[in-house]
Design a protein around this motif. Sequence first.
Motif, PDB file in Angstrom:
ATOM      1  N   ILE A   1      57.626  60.974  29.586  1.00  0.00           N
ATOM      2  CA  ILE A   1      55.846  60.195  30.230  1.00  0.00           C
ATOM      3  C   ILE A   1      55.054  61.709  29.756  1.00  0.00           C
ATOM      4  CG2 ILE A   1      54.565  58.998  31.015  1.00  0.00           C
ATOM      5  CD1 ILE A   1      56.188  57.246  32.301  1.00  0.00           C
ATOM      6  N   ILE A   2      55.665  62.919  30.554  1.00  0.00           N
ATOM      7  CA  ILE A   2      54.705  63.458  30.007  1.00  0.00           C
ATOM      8  C   ILE A   2      54.754  64.310  28.818  1.00  0.00           C
ATOM      9  CG2 ILE A   2      54.324  65.914  31.370  1.00  0.00           C
ATOM     10  CD1 ILE A   2      53.171  63.704  32.969  1.00  0.00           C
ATOM     11  N   LYS A   3      55.846  64.556  28.397  1.00  0.00           N
ATOM     12  CA  LYS A   3      55.864  64.975  27.244  1.00  0.00           C
ATOM     13  C   LYS A   3      55.282  64.549  26.112  1.00  0.00           C
ATOM     14  CE  LYS A   3      60.383  67.088  28.562  1.00  0.00           C
ATOM     15  NZ  LYS A   3      61.952  67.066  27.735  1.00  0.00           N
ATOM     16  N   TYR A   4      55.523  63.130  26.354  1.00  0.00           N
ATOM     17  CA  TYR A   4      54.713  62.047  25.607  1.00  0.00           C
ATOM     18  C   TYR A   4      53.485  62.712  25.405  1.00  0.00           C
ATOM     19  CZ  TYR A   4      53.596  58.487  22.489  1.00  0.00           C
ATOM     20  OH  TYR A   4      53.069  57.297  21.619  1.00  0.00           O
ATOM     21  N   ILE A   5      52.975  62.603  26.460  1.00  0.00           N
ATOM     22  CA  ILE A   5      51.502  63.010  26.848  1.00  0.00           C
ATOM     23  C   ILE A   5      51.077  64.016  26.252  1.00  0.00           C
ATOM     24  CG2 ILE A   5      49.782  63.264  28.732  1.00  0.00           C
ATOM     25  CD1 ILE A   5      50.962  61.463  29.637  1.00  0.00           C
ATOM     26  N   GLU A   6      51.644  64.579  26.617  1.00  0.00           N
ATOM     27  CA  GLU A   6      51.290  66.913  26.127  1.00  0.00           C
ATOM     28  C   GLU A   6      51.575  66.433  24.304  1.00  0.00           C
ATOM     29  OE1 GLU A   6      53.956  69.329  28.189  1.00  0.00           O
ATOM     30  OE2 GLU A   6      52.546  68.801  29.468  1.00  0.00           O
ATOM     31  N   LYS A   7      52.736  65.999  23.846  1.00  0.00           N
ATOM     32  CA  LYS A   7      52.528  65.571  22.170  1.00  0.00           C
ATOM     33  C   LYS A   7      51.527  64.908  21.548  1.00  0.00           C
ATOM     34  CE  LYS A   7      56.266  64.359  18.960  1.00  0.00           C
ATOM     35  NZ  LYS A   7      57.599  63.944  18.800  1.00  0.00           N
ATOM     36  N   ASN A   8      51.614  64.108  22.088  1.00  0.00           N
ATOM     37  CA  ASN A   8      50.293  63.181  21.699  1.00  0.00           C
ATOM     38  C   ASN A   8      49.000  63.329  22.090  1.00  0.00           C
ATOM     39  OD1 ASN A   8      52.066  61.141  19.411  1.00  0.00           O
ATOM     40  ND2 ASN A   8      53.399  61.432  21.954  1.00  0.00           N
ATOM     41  N   LYS A   9      48.852  64.393  22.873  1.00  0.00           N
ATOM     42  CA  LYS A   9      47.112  65.094  23.401  1.00  0.00           C
ATOM     43  C   LYS A   9      46.450  63.429  23.513  1.00  0.00           C
ATOM     44  CE  LYS A   9      47.317  68.224  20.085  1.00  0.00           C
ATOM     45  NZ  LYS A   9      46.493  69.395  19.060  1.00  0.00           N
TER      46      LYS A   9
END
Length: 298
Positions: free
Chosen positions: A217-225
């Motif tokens: 979830i954290i990685k997805y949030i960061e990747k998609n800003k």
Amino acid sequence: MKKFTVTILSYLIATFLIMFALDFGYTKVYENAKPRTKFQYLRSLKNKQFDYIFLGSSRVENGIIPAIIKEKTGKETLNLGFQASKLNDIYTVLQLLKEYNIQGKRIFIQIDYIYNLKGNSKILQYQMIPFINENEVLNKHFKNNSKDYLGYNYVPFYRYSRNDLKLNFREILLSVAKKKTNAMQGDGYAPKYGTSENHRLTLPKELDKENIVFDSIIKYIEKNKINATFYCAPFCYHGKNMEFTTKLKNKVPNFYDFSRAVPDERLFQNSSHLNHEGAIYFTDIFINQVLLKKKNTE
């Protein structure tokens, strides 16, 4: 023997065609019916924009009132809490926002003891099954989380017969008749009423050292800003192991701890769910301590 073989093959072919026809018909009804479940409501919001979107379990669904937020901040708000949701479910819904082009300027994700829980919400699973092949996100969700994935994905009508208790012919008739439910009321908020006595709550003693889904979830949030904020909704005040939320705060970035924000147990329907009066009380707290506080920086 030849005649017997031909007869058997004929029956098999006929059965397969009937299963295929039923699968096609059921799916078309669910795809085009007016929303009767919250997931159908989610699908109906394609290409819409919101200022705030709340994700989580029933502790979101029963605890955040979009109408009050709209009244006091002027912001369009969507409550996408789903009953019994775990982190797997939240991650799927988060990805579906992008898949359906449902835009939120700020995303609020409620997290608590579910950090330690594995598995998925059976309720949300039932609601998503008719749409398993609608997009890659849904298909991947079942592939990773359902032992029946092969049957659901490749055997016509298996997903409906396997889940006949929820996805039965009666539900098809109600969908065709356009019978309404409360799925679209309150922008996703579902109130609880009354209060039980002797509230009891015990949180985990320890926080799991790692959680692969949360990391995703954290990685997805960061990747998609994504402008995401985490928070813990209120628990009844006399719960045990309440220091668990402090450990959670040390693990989760951009986290608000509201676990003890509601001291009056009369505002709880049970130890972990606010009743309607409690939801009003907590929504006001959230507005004042989070939304209005950040207003000038949005």
